[in-house]
Design an enzyme around this catalytic site. Structure first.
Site, PDB file in Angstrom:
ATOM      1  N   LYS A  13       6.632   8.139   1.428  1.00 24.21           N
ATOM      2  CA  LYS A  13       6.905   7.958  -0.137  1.00 24.21           C
ATOM      3  C   LYS A  13       7.170   9.353  -0.862  1.00 24.21           C
ATOM      4  O   LYS A  13       8.360   9.525  -1.328  1.00 24.21           O
ATOM      5  CB  LYS A  13       5.888   7.096  -0.889  1.00 24.21           C
ATOM      6  CG  LYS A  13       5.699   5.850  -0.079  1.00 24.21           C
ATOM      7  CD  LYS A  13       4.690   4.934  -0.941  1.00 24.21           C
ATOM      8  CE  LYS A  13       3.440   5.407  -1.309  1.00 24.21           C
ATOM      9  NZ  LYS A  13       2.540   5.672  -0.013  1.00 24.21           N
ATOM     10  N   ARG A  88       1.683  -0.657  -7.852  1.00 26.80           N
ATOM     11  CA  ARG A  88       0.834  -0.949  -6.552  1.00 26.80           C
ATOM     12  C   ARG A  88       0.003  -2.370  -6.439  1.00 26.80           C
ATOM     13  O   ARG A  88      -0.608  -2.382  -5.205  1.00 26.80           O
ATOM     14  CB  ARG A  88      -0.512   0.252  -6.417  1.00 26.80           C
ATOM     15  CG  ARG A  88      -0.010   1.030  -5.149  1.00 26.80           C
ATOM     16  CD  ARG A  88      -1.066   2.173  -5.547  1.00 26.80           C
ATOM     17  NE  ARG A  88      -1.620   2.916  -4.312  1.00 26.80           N
ATOM     18  CZ  ARG A  88      -0.843   4.043  -4.091  1.00 26.80           C
ATOM     19  NH1 ARG A  88      -0.234   4.763  -5.200  1.00 26.80           N
ATOM     20  NH2 ARG A  88      -1.351   4.938  -2.790  1.00 26.80           N
ATOM     21  N   ARG A 127      -2.769  16.389   7.294  1.00 28.87           N
ATOM     22  CA  ARG A 127      -2.150  16.790   6.026  1.00 28.87           C
ATOM     23  C   ARG A 127      -2.893  17.881   5.324  1.00 28.87           C
ATOM     24  O   ARG A 127      -4.348  17.598   5.305  1.00 28.87           O
ATOM     25  CB  ARG A 127      -1.628  15.578   5.074  1.00 28.87           C
ATOM     26  CG  ARG A 127      -1.122  16.295   3.762  1.00 28.87           C
ATOM     27  CD  ARG A 127      -0.554  15.391   3.043  1.00 28.87           C
ATOM     28  NE  ARG A 127      -1.445  14.273   2.644  1.00 28.87           N
ATOM     29  CZ  ARG A 127      -1.059  13.074   1.923  1.00 28.87           C
ATOM     30  NH1 ARG A 127       0.452  12.896   1.816  1.00 28.87           N
ATOM     31  NH2 ARG A 127      -1.884  12.245   1.473  1.00 28.87           N
ATOM     32  N   ARG A 160      -7.060  16.881   1.449  1.00 26.08           N
ATOM     33  CA  ARG A 160      -7.465  16.051   0.407  1.00 26.08           C
ATOM     34  C   ARG A 160      -8.575  15.431   0.664  1.00 26.08           C
ATOM     35  O   ARG A 160      -8.650  14.873   1.844  1.00 26.08           O
ATOM     36  CB  ARG A 160      -6.295  15.292   0.105  1.00 26.08           C
ATOM     37  CG  ARG A 160      -5.507  15.316  -1.212  1.00 26.08           C
ATOM     38  CD  ARG A 160      -4.101  14.551  -1.199  1.00 26.08           C
ATOM     39  NE  ARG A 160      -4.289  13.147  -1.301  1.00 26.08           N
ATOM     40  CZ  ARG A 160      -3.390  12.218  -1.558  1.00 26.08           C
ATOM     41  NH1 ARG A 160      -2.148  12.910  -1.373  1.00 26.08           N
ATOM     42  NH2 ARG A 160      -3.696  11.077  -1.474  1.00 26.08           N
ATOM     43  N   ARG A 171      -7.805   3.196   2.871  1.00 23.46           N
ATOM     44  CA  ARG A 171      -6.447   3.003   1.931  1.00 23.46           C
ATOM     45  C   ARG A 171      -5.321   2.158   2.571  1.00 23.46           C
ATOM     46  O   ARG A 171      -4.772   1.334   1.721  1.00 23.46           O
ATOM     47  CB  ARG A 171      -5.993   4.374   1.587  1.00 23.46           C
ATOM     48  CG  ARG A 171      -6.915   5.270   0.478  1.00 23.46           C
ATOM     49  CD  ARG A 171      -6.479   6.925   0.753  1.00 23.46           C
ATOM     50  NE  ARG A 171      -5.153   7.169   0.969  1.00 23.46           N
ATOM     51  CZ  ARG A 171      -4.737   8.468   1.212  1.00 23.46           C
ATOM     52  NH1 ARG A 171      -5.353   9.340   1.679  1.00 23.46           N
ATOM     53  NH2 ARG A 171      -3.354   8.880   1.060  1.00 23.46           N
TER      54      ARG A 171
HETATM   55  P1  AP5 Z   1       3.859  11.579   2.098  1.00 23.53           P
HETATM   56  O1  AP5 Z   1       5.205  11.827   2.019  1.00 23.53           O
HETATM   57  O2  AP5 Z   1       2.877  12.222   1.447  1.00 23.53           O
HETATM   58  O3  AP5 Z   1       3.383  10.040   2.495  1.00 23.53           O
HETATM   59  P2  AP5 Z   1       3.098   9.026   1.111  1.00 23.53           P
HETATM   60  O4  AP5 Z   1       3.571   7.864   1.578  1.00 23.53           O
HETATM   61  O5  AP5 Z   1       3.483   9.613   0.019  1.00 23.53           O
HETATM   62  O6  AP5 Z   1       1.385   9.150   1.493  1.00 23.53           O
HETATM   63  P3  AP5 Z   1       0.399   9.403   0.322  1.00 23.53           P
HETATM   64  O7  AP5 Z   1      -0.893   9.697   1.092  1.00 23.53           O
HETATM   65  O8  AP5 Z   1       0.587  10.785  -0.565  1.00 23.53           O
HETATM   66  O9  AP5 Z   1       0.226   8.166  -0.310  1.00 23.53           O
HETATM   67  P4  AP5 Z   1      -0.936   7.266  -0.826  1.00 23.53           P
HETATM   68  O10 AP5 Z   1      -0.097   6.121  -1.593  1.00 23.53           O
HETATM   69  O11 AP5 Z   1      -1.923   6.927  -0.335  1.00 23.53           O
HETATM   70  O12 AP5 Z   1      -1.171   8.368  -1.927  1.00 23.53           O
HETATM   71  P5  AP5 Z   1      -1.309   8.810  -3.427  1.00 23.53           P
HETATM   72  O13 AP5 Z   1      -1.346   9.909  -3.987  1.00 23.53           O
HETATM   73  O14 AP5 Z   1      -0.074   7.825  -4.170  1.00 23.53           O
HETATM   74  O15 AP5 Z   1       3.508  12.131   3.879  1.00 23.53           O
HETATM   75  C1  AP5 Z   1       2.213  11.982   4.398  1.00 23.53           C
HETATM   76  C2  AP5 Z   1       2.369  13.124   5.439  1.00 23.53           C
HETATM   77  O16 AP5 Z   1       3.115  12.567   6.759  1.00 23.53           O
HETATM   78  C3  AP5 Z   1       2.624  14.638   5.157  1.00 23.53           C
HETATM   79  O17 AP5 Z   1       1.699  15.385   5.877  1.00 23.53           O
HETATM   80  C4  AP5 Z   1       4.352  14.369   5.445  1.00 23.53           C
HETATM   81  O18 AP5 Z   1       4.677  15.904   5.860  1.00 23.53           O
HETATM   82  C5  AP5 Z   1       4.172  13.565   6.815  1.00 23.53           C
HETATM   83  N1  AP5 Z   1       5.477  13.004   6.852  1.00 23.53           N
HETATM   84  C6  AP5 Z   1       6.111  12.255   5.630  1.00 23.53           C
HETATM   85  N2  AP5 Z   1       7.285  11.512   6.408  1.00 23.53           N
HETATM   86  C7  AP5 Z   1       7.364  11.972   7.527  1.00 23.53           C
HETATM   87  C8  AP5 Z   1       8.298  11.456   8.942  1.00 23.53           C
HETATM   88  N3  AP5 Z   1       9.184  10.971   8.616  1.00 23.53           N
HETATM   89  N4  AP5 Z   1       7.754  12.034  10.037  1.00 23.53           N
HETATM   90  C9  AP5 Z   1       6.869  13.037  10.145  1.00 23.53           C
HETATM   91  N5  AP5 Z   1       5.917  13.108   9.358  1.00 23.53           N
HETATM   92  C10 AP5 Z   1       6.257  12.841   7.952  1.00 23.53           C
HETATM   93  O19 AP5 Z   1      -2.384   7.750  -4.159  1.00 23.53           O
HETATM   94  C11 AP5 Z   1      -3.761   8.291  -3.859  1.00 23.53           C
HETATM   95  C12 AP5 Z   1      -4.876   7.728  -4.889  1.00 23.53           C
HETATM   96  O20 AP5 Z   1      -4.453   7.583  -6.248  1.00 23.53           O
HETATM   97  C13 AP5 Z   1      -4.883   6.034  -4.409  1.00 23.53           C
HETATM   98  O21 AP5 Z   1      -5.913   5.844  -3.193  1.00 23.53           O
HETATM   99  C14 AP5 Z   1      -5.577   5.518  -5.663  1.00 23.53           C
HETATM  100  O22 AP5 Z   1      -7.024   5.702  -5.476  1.00 23.53           O
HETATM  101  C15 AP5 Z   1      -4.854   6.407  -6.664  1.00 23.53           C
HETATM  102  N6  AP5 Z   1      -3.620   5.608  -7.104  1.00 23.53           N
HETATM  103  C16 AP5 Z   1      -2.189   6.194  -6.986  1.00 23.53           C
HETATM  104  N7  AP5 Z   1      -1.378   5.288  -7.735  1.00 23.53           N
HETATM  105  C17 AP5 Z   1      -2.102   4.219  -8.158  1.00 23.53           C
HETATM  106  C18 AP5 Z   1      -1.726   2.963  -8.526  1.00 23.53           C
HETATM  107  N8  AP5 Z   1      -0.382   2.843  -8.887  1.00 23.53           N
HETATM  108  N9  AP5 Z   1      -2.708   2.106  -8.992  1.00 23.53           N
HETATM  109  C19 AP5 Z   1      -4.072   2.302  -8.655  1.00 23.53           C
HETATM  110  N10 AP5 Z   1      -4.376   3.512  -8.169  1.00 23.53           N
HETATM  111  C20 AP5 Z   1      -3.523   4.349  -7.804  1.00 23.53           C
END
Ligand code: AP5
Length: 213
Positions: A13, A88, A127, A160, A171
């Site tokens: 994402k 979410r 990552r 992280r 997660r």
């Molecule tokens: P990346 O693009 O970072 O993937 P992502 O889907 O964004 O994964 P995240 O871990 O950032 O998402 P998340 O939703 O768990 O975390 P968030 O920060 O939102 O890519 C991941 C890896 O894969 C990277 O190394 C990248 O280089 C690689 N990659 C990407 N695309 C690729 C491809 N096509 N091929 C190969 N490699 C690839 O949330 C964190 C925490 O915040 C949550 O757990 C929760 O506690 C809180 N939180 C956030 N939003 C909310 C909400 N709305 N409600 C409640 N709690 C929330």
């Protein structure tokens, strides 16, 4: 244009939201980044959400909605935004809808990225990020030249806290219980487009681009 990206952790994402924001010249709003920044600054919001982030649990809807309503009302969002990681839960999606209706706004499209669980775990547990300049690394796909040291700035390359494998698996479970119901929520509204996130970042971006109306 108002676009939303949904998908499990590691679906890409953030990677795609960044590309889309640059391409469409609208801001990318990432709840995860906003929360991490608040934790780093030890702000009142940061103190409130820290334990949720560390456990890989969801921050309560009320806190998320207050933060996002304030952020989406900023002038840079006038022409639209890319939402990454919000909503979410169905409660957050309903809150977003209500907020938009009050402002006579519509959501244009929702892209759901998906990857197999093991690929997501591999991507996320490898990552790494520079604690000084934020440069992104991956132990397998893009390691720094010297282990633990950032190439451009020499800063410390760290993982992280919530990217450790055990927390990533939690997660993923939270995603399937709390967030996956949104696929039905937006599917019913005719807004949902599914995209295979297991392809290369460039191919995924091309596929999303071909679906943008
Ligand atoms: P990346 O693009 O970072 O993937 P992502 O889907 O964004 O994964 P995240 O871990 O950032 O998402 P998340 O939703 O768990 O975390 P968030 O920060 O939102 O890519 C991941 C890896 O894969 C990277 O190394 C990248 O280089 C690689 N990659 C990407 N695309 C690729 C491809 N096509 N091929 C190969 N490699 C690839 O949330 C964190 C925490 O915040 C949550 O757990 C929760 O506690 C809180 N939180 C956030 N939003 C909310 C909400 N709305 N409600 C409640 N709690 C929330």
């Amino acid at each position: 244009m108002r676009i939303l990206l949904i998908g499990p952790p590691g679906a890409g994402k953030g990677t795609q939201a960044e590309k889309l924001a640059a391409h469409l010249k609208i801001p990318r709003i990432t709840t995860g980044d906003l929360f991490r920044k608040a934790v780093q600054n030890k702000s009142p919001l940061g103190l409130k959400v820290q334990s949720y982030l560390e456990k890989g649990a969801l921050v309560p809807d009320k806190v998320v909605l207050e933060l996002m309503e304030e952020r989406m009302a900023k002038p840079d969002c006038k022409e639209g935004f890319i939402l990454d990681g919000f909503p979410r839960t169905v409660g957050q999606a309903e809150g977003l809808e209500k907020w938009m209706v009050q402002r006579e706004m519509v959501l244009d499209q929702v892209f759901a990225l998906d990857v197999p669980e093991e690929e997501a775990v591999l991507r996320i547990s490898g990552r790494r990020q520079c604690s000084s300049c934020g440069s992104a690394y991956h132990t397998r796909y893009h390691p720094p030249k010297k282990e633990g040291v950032c190439d451009p700035c020499g800063g410390k390359v760290v993982q992280r806290k919530d990217d450790e494998e055990k927390t990533v698996r939690h997660r993923l479970k939270v995603y399937s219980q709390e967030t996956a119901p949104l696929l039905h929520f937006y599917g019913k509204k005719g807004l949902l487009k599914k995209v295979d996130g297991s392809q290369s970042p460039e191919t995924v971006f091309k596929n999303i681009g071909s679906l943008i109306k």
